[in-house]
Design an enzyme around this catalytic site. Structure first.
Site, PDB file in Angstrom:
ATOM      1  N   CYS A   1      43.097  41.725  35.010  1.00  0.00           N
ATOM      2  CA  CYS A   1      42.533  40.367  34.981  1.00  0.00           C
ATOM      3  C   CYS A   1      43.066  39.607  33.777  1.00  0.00           C
ATOM      4  O   CYS A   1      43.034  40.120  32.661  1.00  0.00           O
ATOM      5  CB  CYS A   1      41.018  40.409  34.837  1.00  0.00           C
TER       6      CYS A   1
ATOM      7  N   GLN B   1      45.100  42.937  44.382  1.00  0.00           N
ATOM      8  CA  GLN B   1      43.799  43.607  44.449  1.00  0.00           C
ATOM      9  C   GLN B   1      42.775  42.604  44.984  1.00  0.00           C
ATOM     10  O   GLN B   1      42.468  41.609  44.326  1.00  0.00           O
ATOM     11  CB  GLN B   1      43.373  44.108  43.063  1.00  0.00           C
TER      12      GLN B   1
ATOM     13  N   TYR C   1      32.021  46.910  40.793  1.00  0.00           N
ATOM     14  CA  TYR C   1      32.036  45.655  41.556  1.00  0.00           C
ATOM     15  C   TYR C   1      31.436  45.896  42.941  1.00  0.00           C
ATOM     16  O   TYR C   1      30.942  46.983  43.231  1.00  0.00           O
ATOM     17  CB  TYR C   1      33.452  45.054  41.547  1.00  0.00           C
TER      18      TYR C   1
ATOM     19  N   ARG D   1      41.060  51.352  45.398  1.00  0.00           N
ATOM     20  CA  ARG D   1      40.788  51.808  44.024  1.00  0.00           C
ATOM     21  C   ARG D   1      39.324  52.233  43.956  1.00  0.00           C
ATOM     22  O   ARG D   1      38.420  51.450  44.231  1.00  0.00           O
ATOM     23  CB  ARG D   1      41.075  50.709  43.005  1.00  0.00           C
TER      24      ARG D   1
ATOM     25  N   ARG E   1      47.435  48.864  29.851  1.00  0.00           N
ATOM     26  CA  ARG E   1      47.619  48.302  28.511  1.00  0.00           C
ATOM     27  C   ARG E   1      49.004  48.569  27.953  1.00  0.00           C
ATOM     28  O   ARG E   1      49.568  47.734  27.245  1.00  0.00           O
ATOM     29  CB  ARG E   1      46.511  48.809  27.589  1.00  0.00           C
TER      30      ARG E   1
HETATM   31  C1  LIG Z   1      43.019  43.219  30.310  1.00  0.00           C
HETATM   32  C2  LIG Z   1      42.573  44.166  31.383  1.00  0.00           C
HETATM   33  C3  LIG Z   1      42.244  43.663  32.628  1.00  0.00           C
HETATM   34  C4  LIG Z   1      41.864  44.542  33.662  1.00  0.00           C
HETATM   35  N1  LIG Z   1      41.626  44.034  34.912  1.00  0.00           N
HETATM   36  C5  LIG Z   1      41.395  44.875  35.948  1.00  0.00           C
HETATM   37  C6  LIG Z   1      41.321  44.394  37.278  1.00  0.00           C
HETATM   38  O1  LIG Z   1      41.520  43.211  37.563  1.00  0.00           O
HETATM   39  N2  LIG Z   1      41.047  45.305  38.249  1.00  0.00           N
HETATM   40  C7  LIG Z   1      40.899  46.635  37.994  1.00  0.00           C
HETATM   41  O2  LIG Z   1      40.682  47.414  38.915  1.00  0.00           O
HETATM   42  N3  LIG Z   1      41.011  47.110  36.748  1.00  0.00           N
HETATM   43  C8  LIG Z   1      41.283  46.273  35.736  1.00  0.00           C
HETATM   44  N4  LIG Z   1      41.475  46.773  34.470  1.00  0.00           N
HETATM   45  C9  LIG Z   1      41.580  48.228  34.303  1.00  0.00           C
HETATM   46  C10 LIG Z   1      43.051  48.635  34.377  1.00  0.00           C
HETATM   47  O3  LIG Z   1      43.593  48.386  35.661  1.00  0.00           O
HETATM   48  C11 LIG Z   1      43.230  50.123  34.057  1.00  0.00           C
HETATM   49  O4  LIG Z   1      42.590  50.871  35.053  1.00  0.00           O
HETATM   50  C12 LIG Z   1      42.671  50.476  32.690  1.00  0.00           C
HETATM   51  O5  LIG Z   1      43.091  49.543  31.714  1.00  0.00           O
HETATM   52  C13 LIG Z   1      43.070  51.885  32.264  1.00  0.00           C
HETATM   53  O6  LIG Z   1      44.472  52.008  32.225  1.00  0.00           O
HETATM   54  P1  LIG Z   1      45.311  51.870  30.840  1.00  0.00           P
HETATM   55  O7  LIG Z   1      44.724  52.852  29.875  1.00  0.00           O
HETATM   56  O8  LIG Z   1      46.713  52.183  31.255  1.00  0.00           O
HETATM   57  O9  LIG Z   1      45.163  50.456  30.359  1.00  0.00           O
HETATM   58  C14 LIG Z   1      41.793  45.917  33.433  1.00  0.00           C
HETATM   59  C15 LIG Z   1      42.084  46.413  32.147  1.00  0.00           C
HETATM   60  C16 LIG Z   1      42.494  45.560  31.138  1.00  0.00           C
HETATM   61  C17 LIG Z   1      42.869  46.125  29.795  1.00  0.00           C
END
Ligand SMILES: Cc1cc2nc3c(=O)[nH]c(=O)nc-3n(C[C@H](O)[C@H](O)[C@H](O)COP(=O)(O)O)c2cc1C
Length: 358
Positions: free
Chosen positions: A25, A101, A184, A231, A325
């Protein structure tokens, strides 16, 4: 076992590698009309030019009330679909597949962006927020109480997902992902902690899964070609809540309903729980679902290095990895990972060829 840079085919889509970008997001629709902006083009486009195999656009509202915040993207009208088309075309021009998504935030909708700079919690209707809905009238901690969806409301959710999927395909997306994670709306139906209904959408596992399965079936009916991903949060980390065993059973049912692949995350439905956060902390959940449901999965969560990503795929624990990230820090992670693993790629953007590591 495949390698990280081996292609993967689902239905008619071949991903050039198994390094994927999950939904992230951006809360960047300042006009509050759900139309993605140049920020989204640059954000998703950079990860596509950076070598990712699949780039999944952020949780995108299937209806205005399905957005997490007023600043989220949407796909409930043709202006939004037209704006997505430009972004999808650019992602394709860089050799990546484009996913979206499809999301409904339910009781976690109508909140401030998670930046912590604009405010916290529910945005009131006076400030442009809206009445939220859920499986039951149980609020998420600190947020306003939702209204429990009635039968007509549930029908509308299903048809909103279906219409959103149709628009996404018209915009050129290759992959549709159902957001059934992070507390959600679909997760709110799945978990006994947020679903206390006594009708055919509550109680037994089969009933709690009904909304998800109807959405998956509706999306599957749109096309035989397009992969449908789900997911899940594989666990609520809470006694009496949603867990790995239920996830694996419902993943199997979702596969029978037409889902092709599962993106395994965790948490988000209840507060006050302990999440064992650390490198690759959700990989075991992905491999549990893979082994117990006999479905293909992607792992996500604190995967940050090339070797770690490669080990997850080559060990067979997941068929692909999603990096969130780390990709935001380095949209060219896939190019760097190839260099570090000694893999020759033929998809370096030619504009950047002179920047190749020697
Ligand atoms: C800025 C940000 C926005 C995110 N938005 C979503 C989203 O729109 N939908 C979702 O399922 N997860 C969202 N997440 C979770 C990520 O998709 C991911 O599952 C989570 O950050 C863990 O992975 P990472 O450690 O590689 O960041 C978001 C995470 C971050 C940091």
């Amino acid at each position: 076992m495949p390698d990280l840079f081996d292609p993967l085919t689902l239905r008619s889509v071949t991903f050039r590698n198994r390094i994927w970008v999950p939904a992230l997001c951006q809360y960047s629709v300042t006009e509050r009309d759900g139309v993605p902006t140049d920020w989204h083009l640059v954000h998703l486009g950079a990860m596509a030019s950076g070598g990712a195999g699949l780039v999944i656009a952020e949780a995108t509202g299937v209806s205005p009330e399905g957005r997490i915040s007023p600043h989220d993207t949407g796909i409930w009208n043709s202006s939004q679909a037209d704006a997505w088309r430009r972004i999808v075309d650019f992602v394709h021009s860089q050799g990546a597949a484009a996913g979206i998504q499809l999301a409904h935030a339910g009781r976690k909708a109508s909140v401030y962006p998670e930046w912590g700079t604009d405010g916290n919690g529910t945005i009131s209707e006076a400030e442009g927020g809206w009445q939220t809905v859920s499986a039951s009238a149980l609020p998420f901690t600190g947020y306003s109480a939702p209204i429990a969806l009635d039968a007509a409301g549930i029908e509308k959710v299903v048809t909103d997902f279906e219409a959103a999927g149709r628009r996404a395909l018209a915009a050129g997306f290759d992959v549709l992902e159902v957001h059934a994670a992070h507390g959600y709306l679909v997760h709110q139906f799945l978990s006994p902690l947020s679903n206390q209904r006594s009708d055919e959408y509550g109680g037994s596992l089969e009933n709690r899964a009904r909304l998800l399965l109807r959405i998956v079936s509706a999306l599957r009916a749109l096309s035989d070609e397009v992969p449908v991903l789900v997911r899940f949060s594989a666990t609520d980390y809470a006694e009496g809540g949603w867990d790995e065993a239920q996830t694996a059973i419902v993943a199997g049912w979702a596969a029978s309903a037409g889902a092709d692949f599962f993106d395994i995350s965790s948490g988000g439905n209840v507060t006050g729980v302990t999440i064992p956060v650390g490198p690759g902390y959700q990989v075991h959940l992905a491999s549990y679902v893979h082994e117990n449901a006999d479905v293909d999965v992607a792992a996500v969560g604190l995967i940050t290095t090339a070797q770690q990503a490669s080990d997850i795929v080559t060990s067979g624990r997941a068929s692909a990895v999603l990096l969130g990230r780390e990709m935001m820090r380095d949209p060219h992670f896939a190019l760097r990972a190839a260099h570090e693993l000694g893999v020759e790629l033929d998809y370096w953007p030619k504009q950047y060829l002179r920047a190749r590591w020697s």
